[in-house]
Motif scaffolding. Sequence first.
Motif, PDB file in Angstrom:
ATOM      1  N   GLY A  50       0.837  -1.189   0.000  1.00 11.72           N
ATOM      2  CA  GLY A  50       0.000   0.000   0.000  1.00 11.72           C
ATOM      3  C   GLY A  50       0.875   1.242   0.000  1.00 11.72           C
ATOM      4  N   ILE A  51       0.687   2.115  -0.964  1.00  9.81           N
ATOM      5  CA  ILE A  51       1.420   3.388  -1.033  1.00  9.81           C
ATOM      6  C   ILE A  51       0.458   4.503  -0.644  1.00  9.81           C
ATOM      7  CG2 ILE A  51       2.676   5.008  -2.494  1.00  9.81           C
ATOM      8  CD1 ILE A  51       4.227   2.490  -2.129  1.00  9.81           C
ATOM      9  N   SER A  52       0.820   5.265   0.359  1.00 11.62           N
ATOM     10  CA  SER A  52      -0.048   6.319   0.865  1.00 11.62           C
ATOM     11  C   SER A  52       0.214   7.642   0.141  1.00 11.62           C
ATOM     12  CB  SER A  52       0.201   6.496   2.377  1.00 11.62           C
ATOM     13  OG  SER A  52      -0.527   7.579   2.881  1.00 11.62           O
ATOM     14  N   ILE A  53      -0.859   8.262  -0.348  1.00  9.76           N
ATOM     15  CA  ILE A  53      -0.775   9.577  -1.002  1.00  9.76           C
ATOM     16  C   ILE A  53      -1.864  10.464  -0.401  1.00  9.76           C
ATOM     17  CG2 ILE A  53      -0.981  10.860  -3.156  1.00  9.76           C
ATOM     18  CD1 ILE A  53       0.171   8.532  -4.634  1.00  9.76           C
ATOM     19  N   THR A  54      -1.454  11.566   0.163  1.00 11.96           N
ATOM     20  CA  THR A  54      -2.378  12.490   0.824  1.00 11.96           C
ATOM     21  C   THR A  54      -2.808  13.619  -0.102  1.00 11.96           C
ATOM     22  OG1 THR A  54      -1.120  12.050   2.836  1.00 11.96           O
ATOM     23  CG2 THR A  54      -2.715  13.834   2.937  1.00 11.96           C
ATOM     24  N   THR A  55      -1.880  14.056  -0.957  1.00 11.28           N
ATOM     25  CA  THR A  55      -2.127  15.185  -1.845  1.00 11.28           C
ATOM     26  C   THR A  55      -1.215  15.061  -3.053  1.00 11.28           C
ATOM     27  OG1 THR A  55      -1.996  17.607  -2.063  1.00 11.28           O
ATOM     28  CG2 THR A  55      -0.465  16.583  -0.540  1.00 11.28           C
ATOM     29  N   LEU A  56      -1.605  15.664  -4.175  1.00 16.63           N
ATOM     30  CA  LEU A  56      -0.740  15.750  -5.348  1.00 16.63           C
ATOM     31  C   LEU A  56       0.004  17.080  -5.411  1.00 16.63           C
ATOM     32  CD1 LEU A  56      -3.055  14.208  -8.106  1.00 16.63           C
ATOM     33  CD2 LEU A  56      -1.203  13.074  -6.854  1.00 16.63           C
ATOM     34  N   ASP A  57      -0.317  17.984  -4.508  1.00 16.56           N
ATOM     35  CA  ASP A  57       0.290  19.314  -4.469  1.00 16.56           C
ATOM     36  C   ASP A  57       1.649  19.215  -3.775  1.00 16.56           C
ATOM     37  OD1 ASP A  57       1.121  21.889  -3.819  1.00 16.56           O
ATOM     38  OD2 ASP A  57      -0.884  22.602  -3.332  1.00 16.56           O
ATOM     39  N   PRO A  58       2.760  19.404  -4.498  1.00 15.20           N
ATOM     40  CA  PRO A  58       4.077  19.218  -3.868  1.00 15.20           C
ATOM     41  C   PRO A  58       4.366  20.211  -2.746  1.00 15.20           C
ATOM     42  CG  PRO A  58       4.306  20.151  -6.074  1.00 15.20           C
ATOM     43  CD  PRO A  58       2.867  19.752  -5.917  1.00 15.20           C
ATOM     44  N   ASP A  59       3.860  21.441  -2.862  1.00 14.50           N
ATOM     45  CA  ASP A  59       4.098  22.434  -1.812  1.00 14.50           C
ATOM     46  C   ASP A  59       3.348  22.071  -0.532  1.00 14.50           C
ATOM     47  OD1 ASP A  59       5.766  23.983  -3.429  1.00 14.50           O
ATOM     48  OD2 ASP A  59       4.067  25.071  -4.279  1.00 14.50           O
ATOM     49  N   LEU A  60       2.096  21.651  -0.665  1.00 14.82           N
ATOM     50  CA  LEU A  60       1.333  21.235   0.505  1.00 14.82           C
ATOM     51  C   LEU A  60       1.948  19.977   1.114  1.00 14.82           C
ATOM     52  CD1 LEU A  60      -1.049  21.401   2.424  1.00 14.82           C
ATOM     53  CD2 LEU A  60      -2.469  20.246   0.702  1.00 14.82           C
ATOM     54  N   ALA A  61       2.362  19.042   0.267  1.00 13.14           N
ATOM     55  CA  ALA A  61       2.982  17.815   0.762  1.00 13.14           C
ATOM     56  C   ALA A  61       4.241  18.133   1.558  1.00 13.14           C
ATOM     57  CB  ALA A  61       3.304  16.884  -0.394  1.00 13.14           C
ATOM     58  N   ARG A  62       5.019  19.103   1.108  1.00 14.65           N
ATOM     59  CA  ARG A  62       6.258  19.458   1.797  1.00 14.65           C
ATOM     60  C   ARG A  62       5.979  19.996   3.201  1.00 14.65           C
ATOM     61  NH1 ARG A  62       7.922  22.826  -1.697  1.00 14.65           N
ATOM     62  NH2 ARG A  62       8.691  21.216  -3.108  1.00 14.65           N
ATOM     63  N   ARG A  63       4.841  20.673   3.363  1.00 20.03           N
ATOM     64  CA  ARG A  63       4.499  21.185   4.690  1.00 20.03           C
ATOM     65  C   ARG A  63       3.861  20.105   5.560  1.00 20.03           C
ATOM     66  NH1 ARG A  63       2.757  25.376   1.282  1.00 20.03           N
ATOM     67  NH2 ARG A  63       0.569  24.789   1.527  1.00 20.03           N
ATOM     68  N   LEU A  64       2.997  19.287   4.960  1.00 22.80           N
ATOM     69  CA  LEU A  64       2.307  18.230   5.701  1.00 22.80           C
ATOM     70  C   LEU A  64       3.232  17.089   6.091  1.00 22.80           C
ATOM     71  CD1 LEU A  64      -1.069  17.542   3.838  1.00 22.80           C
ATOM     72  CD2 LEU A  64      -0.848  18.103   6.258  1.00 22.80           C
ATOM     73  N   GLU A  65       4.111  16.699   5.162  1.00 21.44           N
ATOM     74  CA  GLU A  65       4.947  15.503   5.279  1.00 21.44           C
ATOM     75  C   GLU A  65       6.374  15.885   4.883  1.00 21.44           C
ATOM     76  OE1 GLU A  65       1.209  13.041   3.303  1.00 21.44           O
ATOM     77  OE2 GLU A  65       2.849  13.808   2.075  1.00 21.44           O
ATOM     78  N   PRO A  66       7.053  16.704   5.694  1.00 24.49           N
ATOM     79  CA  PRO A  66       8.245  17.421   5.235  1.00 24.49           C
ATOM     80  C   PRO A  66       9.397  16.561   4.743  1.00 24.49           C
ATOM     81  CG  PRO A  66       7.962  17.638   7.611  1.00 24.49           C
ATOM     82  CD  PRO A  66       6.696  17.064   7.077  1.00 24.49           C
ATOM     83  N   ARG A  67       9.558  15.336   5.257  1.00 26.47           N
ATOM     84  CA  ARG A  67      10.699  14.518   4.817  1.00 26.47           C
ATOM     85  C   ARG A  67      10.264  13.236   4.124  1.00 26.47           C
ATOM     86  NH1 ARG A  67      16.079  15.904   8.133  1.00 26.47           N
ATOM     87  NH2 ARG A  67      15.548  18.070   8.583  1.00 26.47           N
ATOM     88  N   ALA A  68       9.018  13.180   3.712  1.00 26.85           N
ATOM     89  CA  ALA A  68       8.534  12.050   2.919  1.00 26.85           C
ATOM     90  C   ALA A  68       8.783  12.344   1.443  1.00 26.85           C
ATOM     91  CB  ALA A  68       7.042  11.836   3.168  1.00 26.85           C
ATOM     92  N   PRO A  69       8.902  11.308   0.603  1.00 24.39           N
ATOM     93  CA  PRO A  69       9.063  11.543  -0.831  1.00 24.39           C
ATOM     94  C   PRO A  69       7.901  12.354  -1.400  1.00 24.39           C
ATOM     95  CG  PRO A  69       9.578   9.267  -0.295  1.00 24.39           C
ATOM     96  CD  PRO A  69       8.983   9.871   0.943  1.00 24.39           C
ATOM     97  N   SER A  70       8.171  13.106  -2.442  1.00 27.54           N
ATOM     98  CA  SER A  70       7.144  13.939  -3.069  1.00 27.54           C
ATOM     99  C   SER A  70       6.057  13.068  -3.683  1.00 27.54           C
ATOM    100  CB  SER A  70       7.776  14.807  -4.157  1.00 27.54           C
ATOM    101  OG  SER A  70       8.199  13.978  -5.239  1.00 27.54           O
TER     102      SER A  70
END
Length: 362
Positions: A194-214
Amino acid sequence: MTARDPSLPRAIRPRARGALSNEAGRFEPARHEAFDDGWHLPEDERLLRTEIRHERPRSALAYNRSPDLPFDRSVNPYRGCEHGCIYCFARPSHAWLNLSPGLDFETRLIARPGIGAVLNRELRAKGYKVAPIALGTNTDPYQPIEAQHRVMREVLEVLHAFRHPTAITTKGTLIGRDLDLLAPMAAQGLLRVGISITTLDPDLARRLEPRAPSPARRLQAIRTLSDAGIPVRTMVAPVIPGLTDHQIEPILEAVAGAGAVAASWIMLRLPLEVAPLFRAWVEHHHPDRAAKILARIRDIHGGRDYDPAFGRRMRGMGIWSDLIARRFQLATARHGLDRPQPRLRCDLFRPPPRIGDQLSLF
């Protein structure tokens, strides 16, 4: 930043971290707060760096009886997670280690080398009854420190040797390193990822999940695994009402194009210390929408930040929860992601022979 981080010394810079503070856990008798003592002495500014300790594991398998979960046992190679996802429901587990669920959770990590040997022993026990083992249920087994410590690799080597049914959940693209073990397991019906994806927005992802892969790298991981014959389920998790819920349909379209064969979703969960950490985060990063987002979360959880009741904690309740569920149902059907997946095989389980064992004639 200091006003938002009273638990941090002024000279500490928590760059690329999720939490904005390091408040003491719920079991601590004292609370520490940095303050200006009036001495205007220069301080050397330094980054808050990741510290890694080792734990000698006494057990590997952790069992649960939750009716909300499709598995009853799991293995956790690490405690804490450097990905730093602000919403992570596992943050409160760090309080049991006398560490903060805030920045400690993502900077003071514990690796468990030797867990493979412990798991080997537990799987050989006469009373052991095989059922799928879940990896990545608490913290991510493919977080950045796995590249050096290889504890997840230890666990996988044992499961591969025992032909044990396995389910992996991760955001980490390092999973591609282990295709030599994963692909043969998948070919035998022993593995799902299972691969978890919360958002496709790279800027939001960087704030939500700062050290997870884009998000783009996670989509590529889905393609890599799928091309190797490994069935991948995408987890749209968590769905954050008012912040990421509008991306459900685009995410499902993207993962279907990358080769995913199934999808699931989980509503945002804010247990214990996660609730104040997330409130501080959303007020800091999205002050214009914070009131709406927090109000929507409370609507979904019966007027509270979080409803821990079985049957409701993963989905919430009410009109917003029902709307998200319906949208997800329609989108998965449109992209062929709603088909039932075959059960993982348990009939191939065999403890491998050890040196000195008498071999079977059959």
